[in-house]
Design a protein around this motif. Structure first.
Motif, PDB file in Angstrom:
ATOM      1  N   LEU A  55       0.813  -1.221   0.000  1.00  0.00           N
ATOM      2  CA  LEU A  55       0.000   0.000   0.000  1.00  0.00           C
ATOM      3  C   LEU A  55       0.845   1.269   0.000  1.00  0.00           C
ATOM      4  N   SER A  56       1.906   1.324   0.793  1.00  0.00           N
ATOM      5  CA  SER A  56       2.680   2.560   0.905  1.00  0.00           C
ATOM      6  C   SER A  56       3.352   2.915  -0.420  1.00  0.00           C
ATOM      7  N   ARG A  57       3.993   1.932  -1.035  1.00  0.00           N
ATOM      8  CA  ARG A  57       4.670   2.212  -2.303  1.00  0.00           C
ATOM      9  C   ARG A  57       3.672   2.482  -3.422  1.00  0.00           C
ATOM     10  N   ALA A  58       2.553   1.766  -3.404  1.00  0.00           N
ATOM     11  CA  ALA A  58       1.518   2.031  -4.399  1.00  0.00           C
ATOM     12  C   ALA A  58       0.964   3.442  -4.240  1.00  0.00           C
ATOM     13  N   ALA A  59       0.796   3.865  -2.990  1.00  0.00           N
ATOM     14  CA  ALA A  59       0.313   5.222  -2.741  1.00  0.00           C
ATOM     15  C   ALA A  59       1.317   6.255  -3.251  1.00  0.00           C
ATOM     16  N   GLU A  60       2.594   6.008  -3.018  1.00  0.00           N
ATOM     17  CA  GLU A  60       3.620   6.934  -3.501  1.00  0.00           C
ATOM     18  C   GLU A  60       3.578   7.052  -5.022  1.00  0.00           C
ATOM     19  N   MET A  61       3.481   5.920  -5.707  1.00  0.00           N
ATOM     20  CA  MET A  61       3.439   5.954  -7.170  1.00  0.00           C
ATOM     21  C   MET A  61       2.157   6.614  -7.676  1.00  0.00           C
ATOM     22  N   THR A  62       1.038   6.333  -7.015  1.00  0.00           N
ATOM     23  CA  THR A  62      -0.254   6.849  -7.468  1.00  0.00           C
ATOM     24  C   THR A  62      -0.401   8.336  -7.186  1.00  0.00           C
ATOM     25  N   PHE A  63       0.032   8.796  -6.022  1.00  0.00           N
ATOM     26  CA  PHE A  63      -0.187  10.184  -5.630  1.00  0.00           C
ATOM     27  C   PHE A  63       0.813  11.145  -6.276  1.00  0.00           C
ATOM     28  N   THR A  64       2.024  10.640  -6.592  1.00  0.00           N
ATOM     29  CA  THR A  64       3.028  11.510  -7.217  1.00  0.00           C
ATOM     30  C   THR A  64       3.046  11.375  -8.736  1.00  0.00           C
ATOM     31  N   GLY A  65       2.712  10.205  -9.241  1.00  0.00           N
ATOM     32  CA  GLY A  65       2.810   9.958 -10.678  1.00  0.00           C
ATOM     33  C   GLY A  65       4.234   9.854 -11.174  1.00  0.00           C
ATOM     34  N   THR A  66       5.193   9.815 -10.265  1.00  0.00           N
ATOM     35  CA  THR A  66       6.601   9.812 -10.645  1.00  0.00           C
ATOM     36  C   THR A  66       7.027   8.444 -11.173  1.00  0.00           C
ATOM     37  N   PRO A  67       7.712   8.392 -12.309  1.00  0.00           N
ATOM     38  CA  PRO A  67       8.169   7.098 -12.827  1.00  0.00           C
ATOM     39  C   PRO A  67       9.282   6.503 -11.969  1.00  0.00           C
ATOM     40  N   ILE A  68       9.370   5.184 -11.986  1.00  0.00           N
ATOM     41  CA  ILE A  68      10.506   4.485 -11.402  1.00  0.00           C
ATOM     42  C   ILE A  68      11.172   3.669 -12.491  1.00  0.00           C
ATOM     43  N   ASP A  69      12.481   3.465 -12.338  1.00  0.00           N
ATOM     44  CA  ASP A  69      13.202   2.700 -13.354  1.00  0.00           C
ATOM     45  C   ASP A  69      13.157   1.212 -13.027  1.00  0.00           C
TER      46      ASP A  69
END
Length: 265
Positions: free
Chosen positions: A160-174
């Motif tokens: 949940l925490s990492r999904a929230a970070e990706m969803t709320f920021t929209g920032t790509p990860i490599d």
């Protein structure tokens, strides 16, 4: 098979290739959903298929929704009720069909998987990435939300925490961060991506197909079932497994110290 999705079968393995590279393999504004549903139905009904590899042609895996569709939706030319129905009759049919397909699906992520493209990868069972792959739950950058099941899928894959970070920021990860976050299980050089995916598929296909399909069903049910409910389902499926010809062949081959020959029976 229609234009967007290329369907190829070699032995027990089907490779599905999203084939609109000039537009980075969008999942809306084309025949993508219908093509996927037709392919999934074909795989479901073909007992010879034991594993599937899904990838994208060109530089991208899939960059998700078609921006021209979003422009039309934002213009006020269509009502909110129409847009809601478009989702229900369109992209939302894909997660239900692909997630519930009993044949294992390996996402070979060859490049950017953005928005619905990331969620498509999360509908698969196994994800491997080329070194140049990127991942983003990027809906928020366009002022929208994951309308295709991403809010259910992504937290179950990475927490949940990492999904929230990706969803709320929209920032790509490599790709390397995706590996650290358990979004993918392997990162390989681009030239090794399909060979690696096909090798995993071949090792899956070497097993009794009923056991693989039932194991996937149990894992899917386990994502939202109580333990006692899952144990009851396991008992029923195990009883069926013990009565199959492939189970008898596996036991006999083990006792005779030889390689088993599985027929799917």
């Amino acid at each position: 098979m229609a234009d967007f999705l290329r369907y190829e079968q070699q032995g027990h393995i089907v490779t599905l290739t999203m084939n609109e590279p000039e537009r980075r393999n969008p999942l809306t504004g084309n025949s993508a959903v219908d093509d996927f549903l037709a392919a999934i139905a074909r795989i479901r009904d073909d007992r010879s298929v034991r594993a599937v590899v899904l990838t994208g042609a060109g530089a991208a895996f899939s960059t998700g929704g078609n921006i021209r569709d979003m422009e039309r939706q934002a213009s006020g030319a269509v009502s909110g009720l129409e847009i809601r129905q478009d989702y229900r009759n369109g992209i939302q049919r894909l997660p239900l069909a692909l997630f519930n397909l009993e044949v294992p699906v390996i996402a070979a992520v060859n490049g950017p998987a953005m928005g619905a493209g990331l969620d498509l990868a999360c509908m698969c069972d196994i994800r491997i990435a080329a070194e140049q792959a990127q991942f983003a739950e990027s809906f928020v950058k366009l002022g929208i939300i994951p309308g295709d099941g991403g809010a259910w899928l992504l937290p179950r894959v990475i927490g949940l925490s990492r999904a929230a970070e990706m969803t709320f920021t929209g920032t790509p990860i490599d790709a390397r961060q995706a590996l650290e976050w358990n979004l993918v299980s392997r990162v390989v050089p681009a030239e090794q991506l399909l060979p690696t995916a096909l090798d995993i598929a071949a090792r899956i296909a070497a097993n009794p197909p009923h056991a693989v399909r039932m194991a996937k069903r149990l894992m899917r049910e386990g994502m939202h079932s109580r333990l006692d409910t899952l144990l009851e389902l396991s008992a029923g499926l195990q009883a069926l497994s013990h009565q199959t010809a492939d189970h008898r062949e596996a036991v006999q081959a083990f006792l005779e110290k030889r390689q088993p020959v599985f027929t799917g029976q």
